[in-house]
Design a protein around this motif. Sequence first.
Motif, PDB file in Angstrom:
ATOM      1  N   ARG A 111       0.815  -1.222   0.000  1.00 29.00           N
ATOM      2  CA  ARG A 111       0.000   0.000   0.000  1.00 29.00           C
ATOM      3  C   ARG A 111       0.845   1.267   0.000  1.00 29.00           C
ATOM      4  O   ARG A 111       0.383   2.324  -0.386  1.00 29.00           O
ATOM      5  N   LEU A 112       2.099   1.177   0.455  1.00 31.84           N
ATOM      6  CA  LEU A 112       2.961   2.352   0.541  1.00 31.84           C
ATOM      7  C   LEU A 112       3.685   2.649  -0.764  1.00 31.84           C
ATOM      8  O   LEU A 112       4.331   3.694  -0.889  1.00 31.84           O
ATOM      9  N   ARG A 113       3.635   1.748  -1.745  1.00 33.26           N
ATOM     10  CA  ARG A 113       4.326   2.002  -3.007  1.00 33.26           C
ATOM     11  C   ARG A 113       3.672   3.179  -3.728  1.00 33.26           C
ATOM     12  O   ARG A 113       2.446   3.292  -3.763  1.00 33.26           O
ATOM     13  N   PRO A 114       4.491   4.056  -4.325  1.00 38.38           N
ATOM     14  CA  PRO A 114       3.928   5.281  -4.923  1.00 38.38           C
ATOM     15  C   PRO A 114       2.909   5.020  -6.018  1.00 38.38           C
ATOM     16  O   PRO A 114       1.933   5.771  -6.153  1.00 38.38           O
ATOM     17  N   GLU A 115       3.134   3.961  -6.854  1.00 39.95           N
ATOM     18  CA  GLU A 115       2.170   3.704  -7.912  1.00 39.95           C
ATOM     19  C   GLU A 115       0.845   3.228  -7.347  1.00 39.95           C
ATOM     20  O   GLU A 115      -0.225   3.536  -7.907  1.00 39.95           O
ATOM     21  N   ILE A 116       0.874   2.469  -6.232  1.00 43.43           N
ATOM     22  CA  ILE A 116      -0.376   2.039  -5.572  1.00 43.43           C
ATOM     23  C   ILE A 116      -1.081   3.237  -4.952  1.00 43.43           C
ATOM     24  O   ILE A 116      -2.310   3.372  -5.045  1.00 43.43           O
ATOM     25  N   GLY A 122      -7.181   7.369  -7.577  1.00 40.72           N
ATOM     26  CA  GLY A 122      -7.892   7.432  -8.850  1.00 40.72           C
ATOM     27  C   GLY A 122      -7.037   7.803 -10.033  1.00 40.72           C
ATOM     28  O   GLY A 122      -7.551   8.090 -11.106  1.00 40.72           O
ATOM     29  N   ARG A 123      -5.701   7.780  -9.883  1.00 40.72           N
ATOM     30  CA  ARG A 123      -4.804   8.154 -10.972  1.00 40.72           C
ATOM     31  C   ARG A 123      -4.001   6.944 -11.429  1.00 40.72           C
ATOM     32  O   ARG A 123      -3.882   5.956 -10.729  1.00 40.72           O
ATOM     33  N   TYR A 124      -3.467   7.045 -12.643  1.00 39.90           N
ATOM     34  CA  TYR A 124      -2.579   6.003 -13.177  1.00 39.90           C
ATOM     35  C   TYR A 124      -1.227   6.083 -12.475  1.00 39.90           C
ATOM     36  O   TYR A 124      -0.674   7.168 -12.262  1.00 39.90           O
ATOM     37  N   GLY A 125      -0.671   4.930 -12.099  1.00 42.36           N
ATOM     38  CA  GLY A 125       0.612   4.907 -11.407  1.00 42.36           C
ATOM     39  C   GLY A 125       1.581   3.923 -12.042  1.00 42.36           C
ATOM     40  O   GLY A 125       1.191   2.846 -12.486  1.00 42.36           O
ATOM     41  N   ALA A 126       2.854   4.330 -12.117  1.00 41.06           N
ATOM     42  CA  ALA A 126       3.899   3.462 -12.663  1.00 41.06           C
ATOM     43  C   ALA A 126       5.209   3.767 -11.947  1.00 41.06           C
ATOM     44  O   ALA A 126       5.523   4.919 -11.672  1.00 41.06           O
ATOM     45  N   ASP A 127       5.971   2.713 -11.644  1.00 40.04           N
ATOM     46  CA  ASP A 127       7.266   2.899 -10.976  1.00 40.04           C
ATOM     47  C   ASP A 127       8.090   1.623 -11.164  1.00 40.04           C
ATOM     48  O   ASP A 127       7.563   0.577 -11.557  1.00 40.04           O
ATOM     49  N   LEU A 133       9.256  -3.595 -13.418  1.00 35.13           N
ATOM     50  CA  LEU A 133       8.463  -2.432 -13.804  1.00 35.13           C
ATOM     51  C   LEU A 133       7.020  -2.696 -13.383  1.00 35.13           C
ATOM     52  O   LEU A 133       6.453  -3.748 -13.698  1.00 35.13           O
ATOM     53  N   ASN A 134       6.417  -1.756 -12.663  1.00 39.21           N
ATOM     54  CA  ASN A 134       5.083  -1.936 -12.100  1.00 39.21           C
ATOM     55  C   ASN A 134       4.141  -0.862 -12.628  1.00 39.21           C
ATOM     56  O   ASN A 134       4.515   0.322 -12.737  1.00 39.21           O
ATOM     57  N   VAL A 135       2.903  -1.278 -12.943  1.00 35.97           N
ATOM     58  CA  VAL A 135       1.863  -0.363 -13.412  1.00 35.97           C
ATOM     59  C   VAL A 135       0.608  -0.627 -12.590  1.00 35.97           C
ATOM     60  O   VAL A 135       0.202  -1.789 -12.418  1.00 35.97           O
ATOM     61  N   ALA A 136       0.003   0.435 -12.076  1.00 38.65           N
ATOM     62  CA  ALA A 136      -1.213   0.314 -11.269  1.00 38.65           C
ATOM     63  C   ALA A 136      -2.325   1.141 -11.923  1.00 38.65           C
ATOM     64  O   ALA A 136      -2.136   2.331 -12.208  1.00 38.65           O
ATOM     65  N   VAL A 137      -3.480   0.494 -12.158  1.00 37.20           N
ATOM     66  CA  VAL A 137      -4.612   1.152 -12.815  1.00 37.20           C
ATOM     67  C   VAL A 137      -5.842   0.987 -11.923  1.00 37.20           C
ATOM     68  O   VAL A 137      -6.162  -0.141 -11.510  1.00 37.20           O
ATOM     69  N   PRO A 138      -6.543   2.076 -11.589  1.00 36.09           N
ATOM     70  CA  PRO A 138      -7.737   1.945 -10.737  1.00 36.09           C
ATOM     71  C   PRO A 138      -8.895   1.272 -11.476  1.00 36.09           C
ATOM     72  O   PRO A 138      -9.055   1.432 -12.685  1.00 36.09           O
TER      73      PRO A 138
END
Length: 470
Positions: A111-116, A122-127, A133-138
């Motif tokens: 939960r502490l990762r910036p992309e999460i 509600g925003r797109y996150g990647a780090d 390489l990680n991508v988070a999509v709501p």
Amino acid sequence: MRLRPLLWVLVALTFLVTASSAYLLFLHKVENDYQDDLQHTLDATAQTLALDLAPIMALDTIPPEGVRGIETTVRAIERETGTRIRILRSGGILWMDSSGDPAYEDAETLRLRPEIVAAMQGRYGADTHFSDLNVAVPIVSNGRQLGIVYATHSTDQIARRVDRIRQPLRGAIVSLGVVVAILGLFLTLNVRTMLEEVRAASSRMVAGNLGERVQVRARTEVSDIASHFNRLAASLQQKISELEDERDKMKRFIQDITHELKTPLTGLSGSVHALQNGAQDDPSQRQLFVGNIGRDSERLAELVSRMLEIQKLEYDALKPVRFDIASLADKVAAGFEADAARRGISFEVEGGGVECVADPGKIERVLENLVENAVRHSPDGGVVRIESRRETGSVVVDVSDEGDGIEPTDQPKVFERFFRGPKTGTGKLGAAGLGLSIAREIVQRHHGEIGVESVPGQGARFYFRLPATS
């Protein structure tokens, strides 16, 4: 005379520093391009899953069929592409992990990762974490955030690709240094003018003008430096052009992948939505939609497997040996007999003692794709014929069916990726539209030829020709 060693050192340092700078900038650009392509792929996968999961996650209770369908999908994606998929509930609670039991994940750290954090807002996150390489999509439905699709892929393959480019370029830089060191011993009084021209051209190349060249006025020791520089510049320009072509092909391939993945995922979503809206209370309807979920999951797994096979063909080295291709045709036909017999389809295999030098595993794959295609397009009770024969300097294999044939306008397209013609005689559209494309790629890598001959209404004959020797 004491000036000559100084000029030699200046020449060597100017060329080597300029070439090394261009080398490092080029590698940095290539690595960034590959990472951008990977991020676009992860983004497309995560965005598609988020759209399809939204109506499911909006339910108070997700039916077991829906959970199994989602598990099948995310595990197929990880198994075939190496992309790990995790699905988080609202609040960052890990609900599903394609790699195993979500209970083993450190939820607080996740939960502490910036992309999460970005996706929870509600925003797109990647780090990037270490080599991943990680991508988070709501996941959003009706303005309400329901969870997050978290896609992860290792960047180790990017490092290996860059390393394959680095080795020859490093050799070119070293070779350039040797040439400069030798030619520097014979510099004449016009070296300063030539060096200035080379320095200016190098600066323009680093700035992006890869067509820059140095004018060679006469055949002298100093002019050889300019000639070598021009050859290096031409080599770098050609390599970059090839990499840009490869990147464009990869982008088109990713677009095709995204389009093709939507079909089974949309089918899964539609079936789950129907079950949620009451179809599960009707036993016949429930059985129908559960069957649809199974078929769409199998199609998704097959599609991902075929796409992975295409990517592997680019890097797998051929392992040619001498073997009897007629015996291989017998083996492939035997593998399809059980499925073909259910529709009354029989095989006629002709030829024997036809040897060639090729990779038997790859050629077996060609035969499997052609025979599978022939069985699919054959009418019930039809005959599939496989003939192997020797011609001057080559061996030829024919695979014929008694189906509806192929229209002349479609024949040039049948070996293209994702091409699927009209429905077959069995009423089915066929598979992922990749089998014939894979067959063509394998035959061409063997310096062979593959083609099709067909008259509408009279079946089709697919053939391929291989050199009899390596």
